[in-house]
Design an enzyme around this catalytic site. Sequence first.
Site, mmCIF file in Angstrom:
data_model
loop_
_atom_site.group_PDB
_atom_site.id
_atom_site.type_symbol
_atom_site.label_atom_id
_atom_site.label_comp_id
_atom_site.label_asym_id
_atom_site.label_seq_id
_atom_site.Cartn_x
_atom_site.Cartn_y
_atom_site.Cartn_z
ATOM 1 N N TYR A 1 -16.564 13.786 -50.112
ATOM 2 C CA TYR A 1 -17.251 13.286 -51.312
ATOM 3 C C TYR A 1 -18.566 12.595 -50.956
ATOM 4 C CZ TYR A 1 -12.780 14.184 -53.536
ATOM 5 O OH TYR A 1 -11.635 14.789 -53.989
ATOM 6 N N TYR B 1 -12.959 15.495 -62.143
ATOM 7 C CA TYR B 1 -12.443 14.125 -62.153
ATOM 8 C C TYR B 1 -13.141 13.257 -61.129
ATOM 9 C CZ TYR B 1 -9.594 13.860 -57.833
ATOM 10 O OH TYR B 1 -9.179 13.764 -56.525
ATOM 11 N N ARG B 2 -13.860 13.869 -60.176
ATOM 12 C CA ARG B 2 -14.432 13.138 -59.046
ATOM 13 C C ARG B 2 -15.256 14.151 -58.281
ATOM 14 N NH1 ARG B 2 -10.243 11.288 -54.328
ATOM 15 N NH2 ARG B 2 -11.582 9.944 -53.109
#
Lengths: 513, 154
Positions: A91, A464-465
């Site tokens: 991420y 969601y992310r």
Amino acid sequence: MKLTLPSGVTAATFSQALRAFAEVVGQDWVLATDEDRGTYMDAYAVGDGSDHVPSAAVAPQSVEEIQAILRIANEHKIPLWPVSRGKNLGYGEAAPLLSGSIVLDLGRMNRVLDINEKTGTALLEPGVSFFDLYGLLRQQNIPLWLSVPGNAWGSVIGNALERGLGYTPYGDHTSKLCGLEVVLPSGDLVRTGMGAMANSTSWQNYQHGFGPGWDQMFVQSNFGVVTKGGFWLMPEPEATLRVTIDLPQPDDIGWFIDEMTQLRLRGVIEQPFVCGNYLRQATVFSEREDWYRGPGAIPDAVGAQIRQQFKTGWWSAGFTLFGYEEVVQANAKIIRRVLEPRLGHTLKFEAWHRGQPIERSGAGVPDLLSLQIVNWRGGRGGHVGFSPVMPPDGKLALAQFRKMKARFDEFGFDYYGSFTLGHRHINNVNLIIYDRDDAAMTASARKLFATMVDDAARDGYGEYRTHLSFMQQVADSFDFNGHALARLNATVKNALDPNGILAPGKNGIWSKS
Amino acid sequence: MVEILRKKGLFLKKRNKKLLLLARIQFEMGHVRQVAKVFWFFFSKKNILLLSLPLSLAAADMPDVAVFEIHCGICHEQMGTGTMTLARRLGRDHALLADRTDLNPDYIHQAVRAGIGSMPPQTRVDLTDAELARVIAYLTRPASARAPHPPHHE
């Protein structure tokens, strides 16, 4: 990594700020060499990482030091990028969204401030990792269990603040946060929930407090620096029963999601669990060239060989029943009744009883084995997952699988997909694994990701992310009423952080400045 | 990942065998206090950050091997993800860092601070310069300081 200054900041101002930071935290904890900057880059960047370059890092050890750092950052208009432990692999890791930001590394704030065995509550600083907390619980023989994500290197609180997932009934980590302490961009210190009372006795016991609940405002946002987090832990159950279900055909995902959704809604299965394709095992225990060296995605015939070798279905799902002995046995019976006629064989559950080694139970045991997957393509590996949220509906899941698989095939990547069943939703994780030393492959991975975001948005599915490089694109896909949510976020951001010094651009949230 | 967790029981047993040996060596060297620490870290599945003590302070009293195990052991012990990768890419004889005799200080420094292969770089918050020096000292220790190892490829 050479110095990239924050936009609009002169070298002189930057040096002045670093000197001021050093007065607060000590020279040792202002990390500003070329080598330091390199250590805060994204090791799995989707590209060379040059779009998310930190200028330095500063590592405080107390709330007061954080307050002083924020004051200095406001004075010098220098953007900060807070990280709990900086292990947000896939991420963006510790790297900032906006190049030139200074990483505010909270890794030194790693105290477990409180654990209440009776109520199953903990109060943690952001630098506490899953390994730390697990070790402490085991060492002190505290019968509370963790839920851990695939990569357990990171922070417990940081993971919950990013809405990470684990695989016990407490697996929706953000829902287990209870009470935060936050330094606002102005330097003011607030406690949310019941902690807003100076002499509160129940900060970690009741999530909502009085009036608006602000905990989720500090989740996936840039409105404050979380310095303490209340977190709920699961009391050790009497027994667990684990089972793995293999589904032989790709189309089996449809009926399986429908049946499992009912079992989940009715409380027979209480944990979020993953139903993923066979590449999940192959990528941990082997590398691609063990199977295939040709161009394009792995052909179906090779996929069949992999499944045979690992004795796994096209999809497989593993989950655990947790609770009192009689309850888990009764639930296993229900699962058998529902699934065995569809599967055509009996299910084998693996039992654990209190007192046996915890590693054999369904408890979350921190592990980094899943990092093996990045080696799949050889070279310096990286991975990035596109994970849209969907309703738990078999027909939709099947259609989504086919569409995503076709995209993987089109871009020449091996389809690595899974459906994680939440309470009333699915996270459909589409994991792209690439070799960072292959610039063309990495560029293609980026293009595939961006294409899937658009595909999903057209179907009404949002993520969601997401990774730093896609935060703006994903934020833009939340477009109701001309991006009203983005306007609300910006209004809040401007009110709390008028100089825009805190994590500018995170999750698409910017201030006016 | 069910299979991985299943293997975990075995993995811990294997590791404990090795750790017992390390503790015994420390004991024979007269480092009783260190033995206690080594035990404490290993049997508590290590890396427990002590209720309020920063690790860097605690590290000063520990033997180099403990600093290595705390900071690198999660991946570079038996069955660790780093050990698995090295076994696959360099061969089993090069898989366990603690057994390697071909590592030099600059190489270790570079691998830790710049990352290598799929291993991300480690910051000076992850591992201070002093701790890195201890890790380097351990991985480059002379042959005389190396214990006879039981075969580890069983």
